[in-house]
Design a protein around this motif. Structure first.
Motif, short mmCIF file in Angstrom:
data_model
loop_
_atom_site.label_atom_id
_atom_site.label_comp_id
_atom_site.label_asym_id
_atom_site.label_seq_id
_atom_site.Cartn_x
_atom_site.Cartn_y
_atom_site.Cartn_z
N PRO A 123 0.84 -1.20 0.00
CA PRO A 123 0.00 0.00 0.00
C PRO A 123 0.87 1.24 0.00
CG PRO A 123 0.09 -0.95 2.19
CD PRO A 123 0.79 -1.92 1.28
N GLY A 124 0.32 2.34 -0.53
CA GLY A 124 1.06 3.60 -0.53
C GLY A 124 2.06 3.67 -1.67
N ARG A 125 2.84 4.75 -1.66
CA ARG A 125 3.80 4.98 -2.72
C ARG A 125 5.19 5.12 -2.15
NH1 ARG A 125 0.91 9.38 -6.82
NH2 ARG A 125 -0.93 8.12 -7.31
N GLY A 126 6.16 5.29 -3.06
CA GLY A 126 7.53 5.46 -2.62
C GLY A 126 8.33 4.19 -2.77
N PRO A 127 9.65 4.29 -2.72
CA PRO A 127 10.51 3.11 -2.90
C PRO A 127 10.36 2.12 -1.76
CG PRO A 127 11.80 5.00 -2.19
CD PRO A 127 10.43 5.52 -2.49
N TYR A 128 10.54 0.85 -2.09
CA TYR A 128 10.51 -0.18 -1.06
C TYR A 128 11.82 -0.12 -0.28
CZ TYR A 128 8.10 -4.31 0.70
OH TYR A 128 7.39 -5.19 1.47
N PRO A 129 11.80 -0.37 1.02
CA PRO A 129 13.03 -0.21 1.82
C PRO A 129 14.16 -1.16 1.43
CG PRO A 129 11.09 -0.21 3.24
CD PRO A 129 10.63 -0.63 1.87
N TYR A 130 13.84 -2.30 0.84
CA TYR A 130 14.91 -3.19 0.40
C TYR A 130 14.62 -3.66 -1.02
CZ TYR A 130 11.74 -6.89 2.25
OH TYR A 130 10.68 -7.71 2.51
N ASP A 131 15.56 -4.43 -1.61
CA ASP A 131 15.56 -4.63 -3.06
C ASP A 131 15.09 -5.99 -3.54
OD1 ASP A 131 16.86 -2.05 -3.95
OD2 ASP A 131 18.41 -2.78 -2.59
N GLN A 140 12.06 -20.08 4.62
CA GLN A 140 12.15 -18.81 5.33
C GLN A 140 12.62 -17.75 4.33
OE1 GLN A 140 11.32 -18.17 8.43
NE2 GLN A 140 11.18 -20.18 9.38
N CYS A 141 12.10 -16.53 4.45
CA CYS A 141 12.49 -15.50 3.49
C CYS A 141 13.50 -14.54 4.09
CB CYS A 141 11.27 -14.76 2.96
SG CYS A 141 10.35 -13.81 4.17
N VAL A 142 14.32 -13.97 3.21
CA VAL A 142 15.39 -13.06 3.58
C VAL A 142 15.18 -11.73 2.86
CG1 VAL A 142 17.89 -12.67 3.57
CG2 VAL A 142 16.99 -14.99 3.87
N ALA A 143 15.17 -10.65 3.61
CA ALA A 143 15.12 -9.31 3.01
C ALA A 143 16.53 -8.95 2.55
CB ALA A 143 14.61 -8.30 4.04
N VAL A 144 16.68 -8.63 1.27
CA VAL A 144 18.00 -8.34 0.70
C VAL A 144 18.06 -6.87 0.30
CG1 VAL A 144 19.68 -8.92 -1.07
CG2 VAL A 144 18.17 -10.70 -0.16
#
Length: 240
Positions: A123-131, A140-144
């Motif tokens: 939701p919302g706009r703007g860049p996502y904090p990670y890539d 299990q997931c890893v934020a990169v």
């Protein structure tokens, strides 16, 4: 409508990967598909003849970019997309992210959720904090986060880690991997993470130099006993 019957399996893989990453340079796409550089140019010519990509684009130094047309990206992703082109401001970063994905051997769509997809679903706009969101073999997931920033003050870096941590927790990630390809070095990332994430529950942290990751010279920095840098705690407290 794209006629998939005229496309090979490799061409479909290329189009999906290009749409997920917005675009890739020819050398990175070759690594992504595990083919030679001459073959990737032949593949690009077939996709161009089918009107699925733009003519190869040059952006500063380096190999040319393979950029899917908006209709191709919409077919691959399931929604209408902008006609994205590489720019001097973002070309280096998007190259580094694609190289990171390839180096982590997460080329299949079920192994990697790109920033483009995460931003669309958030939701919302703007860049996502990670890539990117890497799916480990244990599901299990890893934020990169791939950092190519030329300079960050300590306050800016702390704010960035806070934002990534908060989003990673909302995304139910088990770990945060910080890939250092700019001003911030792995040692700085570890020191800052110790301070910011020391009270976190069930969130691991690892960091690695981008060049080392690409050339397979090293693995993400981990604690002395081989575990992820010790920011993960049991529910009852205490590192494990």
């Amino acid at each position: 409508m794209i006629n998939t019957e005229t496309l090979t399996h490799r061409e479909v893989r290329a189009l999906v990967g290009l749409a997920e990453m917005r675009a890739m340079q020819t050398d990175v796409l070759a690594d992504y598909l595990q083919i030679g550089r001459s073959e990737v140019y032949r593949l690009a010519r077939r996709l161009l003849d089918a009107d699925l990509i733009h003519p190869l684009m040059e952006m500063q130094a380096g190999t040319k970019w393979v950029v899917p047309k908006p209709g191709t990206s919409a077919w691959a992703l399931g929604w209408r997309t902008a006609d994205w082109r590489p720019s001097p401001m973002w070309a280096e970063h998007y190259r580094a992210v694609a190289q990171t994905r390839v180096a982590l051997e997460a080329c299949a769509s079920q192994q990697w959720m790109s920033e483009r997809i995460m931003r669309h679903e958030a939701p919302g706009r703007g860049p996502y904090p990670y890539d990117g969101r890497l799916m480990r073999p244990d599901w299990q997931c890893v934020a990169v986060k791939v950092d190519t920033t030329r300079y960050l003050t300590p306050e800016e870096f702390s704010h960035r880690l806070h934002a990534i941590r908060d989003q990673a927790r909302r995304d139910q990630c088990a770990e945060l991997l910080y890939v250092c390809g700019g001003y911030i070095r792995p040692e700085t990332a570890v020191a800052t993470a110790r301070r910011i994430l020391r009270y976190e529950s069930d969130l691991g942290f690892a960091t690695v130099d981008l060049d080392s990751l690409i050339t397979r010279r090293s693995s993400p920095k981990r604690s002395g006993d081989g575990r992820v840098f010790p920011l993960r705690h049991r529910a009852t407290g205490g590192a494990h």
